[in-house]
Scaffold this active site. Structure first.
Site, PDB file in Angstrom:
ATOM      1  N   GLU A   1       0.811  -1.218   0.000  1.00  0.00           N
ATOM      2  CA  GLU A   1       0.000   0.000   0.000  1.00  0.00           C
ATOM      3  C   GLU A   1       0.848   1.273   0.000  1.00  0.00           C
ATOM      4  OE1 GLU A   1      -3.819  -0.373   2.391  1.00  0.00           O
ATOM      5  OE2 GLU A   1      -2.595  -1.913   3.335  1.00  0.00           O
TER       6      GLU A   1
ATOM      7  N   SER B   1      -6.554  -2.433   1.370  1.00  0.00           N
ATOM      8  CA  SER B   1      -6.816  -1.906   0.026  1.00  0.00           C
ATOM      9  C   SER B   1      -7.295  -2.975  -0.958  1.00  0.00           C
ATOM     10  CB  SER B   1      -5.573  -1.201  -0.539  1.00  0.00           C
ATOM     11  OG  SER B   1      -5.305  -0.036   0.190  1.00  0.00           O
TER      12      SER B   1
ATOM     13  N   TYR C   1      -9.938   3.573  -5.216  1.00  0.00           N
ATOM     14  CA  TYR C   1      -8.958   4.633  -5.474  1.00  0.00           C
ATOM     15  C   TYR C   1      -9.072   5.292  -6.846  1.00  0.00           C
ATOM     16  CZ  TYR C   1      -6.973   2.773  -1.216  1.00  0.00           C
ATOM     17  OH  TYR C   1      -6.799   2.350   0.081  1.00  0.00           O
TER      18      TYR C   1
ATOM     19  N   ARG D   1     -11.478   3.096  11.270  1.00  0.00           N
ATOM     20  CA  ARG D   1     -12.642   3.071  10.384  1.00  0.00           C
ATOM     21  C   ARG D   1     -13.142   1.634  10.317  1.00  0.00           C
ATOM     22  NH1 ARG D   1     -10.862   3.259   5.381  1.00  0.00           N
ATOM     23  NH2 ARG D   1     -11.876   1.271   4.907  1.00  0.00           N
TER      24      ARG D   1
ATOM     25  N   ASP E   1     -15.590  -1.194   8.679  1.00  0.00           N
ATOM     26  CA  ASP E   1     -16.317  -1.519   7.458  1.00  0.00           C
ATOM     27  C   ASP E   1     -17.421  -2.526   7.747  1.00  0.00           C
ATOM     28  OD1 ASP E   1     -14.521   0.121   6.187  1.00  0.00           O
ATOM     29  OD2 ASP E   1     -13.305  -1.507   5.364  1.00  0.00           O
TER      30      ASP E   1
ATOM     31  N   GLU F   1     -14.189  -5.578   8.893  1.00  0.00           N
ATOM     32  CA  GLU F   1     -12.839  -5.379   9.415  1.00  0.00           C
ATOM     33  C   GLU F   1     -12.719  -4.000  10.041  1.00  0.00           C
ATOM     34  OE1 GLU F   1      -9.605  -4.635   6.495  1.00  0.00           O
ATOM     35  OE2 GLU F   1     -11.122  -5.094   4.998  1.00  0.00           O
TER      36      GLU F   1
ATOM     37  N   ASN G   1     -10.046  -0.815  10.219  1.00  0.00           N
ATOM     38  CA  ASN G   1      -8.844  -0.175   9.673  1.00  0.00           C
ATOM     39  C   ASN G   1      -8.326   0.814  10.711  1.00  0.00           C
ATOM     40  OD1 ASN G   1      -9.025  -1.001   6.585  1.00  0.00           O
ATOM     41  ND2 ASN G   1     -11.075  -0.489   7.284  1.00  0.00           N
TER      42      ASN G   1
ATOM     43  N   GLY H   1      -7.138   5.607   5.199  1.00  0.00           N
ATOM     44  CA  GLY H   1      -6.576   6.457   4.164  1.00  0.00           C
ATOM     45  C   GLY H   1      -7.019   7.904   4.303  1.00  0.00           C
TER      46      GLY H   1
END
Length: 310
Positions: free
Chosen positions: A21, A148, A218, A257, A259, A271, A273, A277
């Site tokens: 990443e 990612s 992205y 964050r 999900d 999951e 994070n 990002g």
């Protein structure tokens, strides 16, 4: 009360790194540096993390961590910063290590009765077909410690499963095989104010691809963002409550964050994070903005977590 970091402090914006990443991290770091400069932190600078990082950090007062993936989000850089006694943003060693591993994250969340999709954990020597025999196709194949969406595949049969596991094992030896469910993809940030975690607005993700893969994440225009998510008030509060609960039970701090996949009004956690990002197309800045927190204030809020609750 949160600590107050002097505008004269020397801040290392850690980015780049040695994971898959890397490119995303460089984008996050550049954006955060520009925000810190706008905020008046004149001694903030980019530090591209490599094998010499311990020497390169010796003159810094704080570390602003925008690394993603291996070494940056898994407890490694956090442990080094602890040894160097440099306060850093985001989650500590334990939470970072746990949440980087999707299987361990599930094990911890299971203790708190957080809704989880049925899955199996595949070790290197195990046969994927026999291991996944109790799951219903289609399935998602995921490297257990990647972000990612690297190495992830959706499979519809045993032949595709074997091939997908080989792809995933290029990233990690251990694999998570999870039932593929159809529902609402959503994500919610958790931030801290005066040490108290709170959920951001919920972001509903409507990818133009079949699922939320790297391209959808992205590439501008590849995902429709719905903010706030089109959920009932009761379900909205339920998702936020589960997000904060997951944040706490996994020992997170500063920022994360979470999900979700919402199926029949059940918010399944996919999951956590621990270093979301911060690029132009990243989820967390959009979530924060929807709740009245602009990018610069978000960056400063995360900065203020340096050294706290680790």
């Amino acid at each position: 009360m949160q600590n107050s970091i002097s505008k004269n402090s020397k801040i290392a914006v850690l980015c780049g790194g040695m994971s898959s990443e890397r490119e995303v991290s460089l984008r996050s770091g550049k954006n955060c540096l520009m925000a810190l400069k706008r905020l008046g932190y004149k001694n903030a600078e980019i530090v591209d993390v490599d094998k010499n990082i311990s020497n390169n950090l010796k003159s810094f007062d704080y570390a602003y961590n925008t690394l993603h993936g291996k070494y940056g989000e898994d407890g490694c850089i956090q442990g080094l910063l602890e040894i160097l006694k440099i306060p850093y943003t985001g989650c500590g060693v334990m939470a970072s290590a746990i949440c980087m591993n999707k299987e361990y994250t599930k094990k911890v969340m299971q203790t708190a009765n957080i809704p989880l999709i049925k899955s199996v954990y595949l070790m290197p020597e195990e046969n994927p077909v026999s291991k996944a025999s109790e799951l219903n196709y289609p399935l998602m194949v995921k490297p257990v410690s990647e972000g990612s969406s690297f190495g992830m595949s959706k499979v519809n049969n045993e032949t595709e499963l074997v091939a997908a596991v080989e792809i995933a094992r290029k990233y990690n030896a251990q694999i998570l095989i999870e039932e593929y469910l159809t529902g609402v993809s959503a994500t919610v940030g958790v931030l801290e104010k005066d040490g108290n975690p709170f959920a951001t607005e919920i972001l509903e993700l409507r990818p133009k691809n079949e699922w939320y893969d790297y391209e959808a994440k992205y590439t501008k225009g590849m995902t429709e963002f719905v903010l706030p998510a089109e959920l009932s008030p009761i379900l909205t509060q339920k998702v936020k409550d589960i997000a904060v609960k997951a944040f706490k039970v996994c020992g997170c701090s500063g920022v994360s964050r979470i999900d979700f996949l919402i199926v029949n009004d059940i918010p399944y956690v996919l999951e956590i994070n621990t270093n979301p990002g911060m690029t132009d197309t990243s989820d967390l800045p959009a979530q924060a903005k929807a709740g009245g927190i602009d990018y610069d204030n978000l960056v400063e809020m995360i900065l203020e977590s340096a050294g706290l609750n680790k």
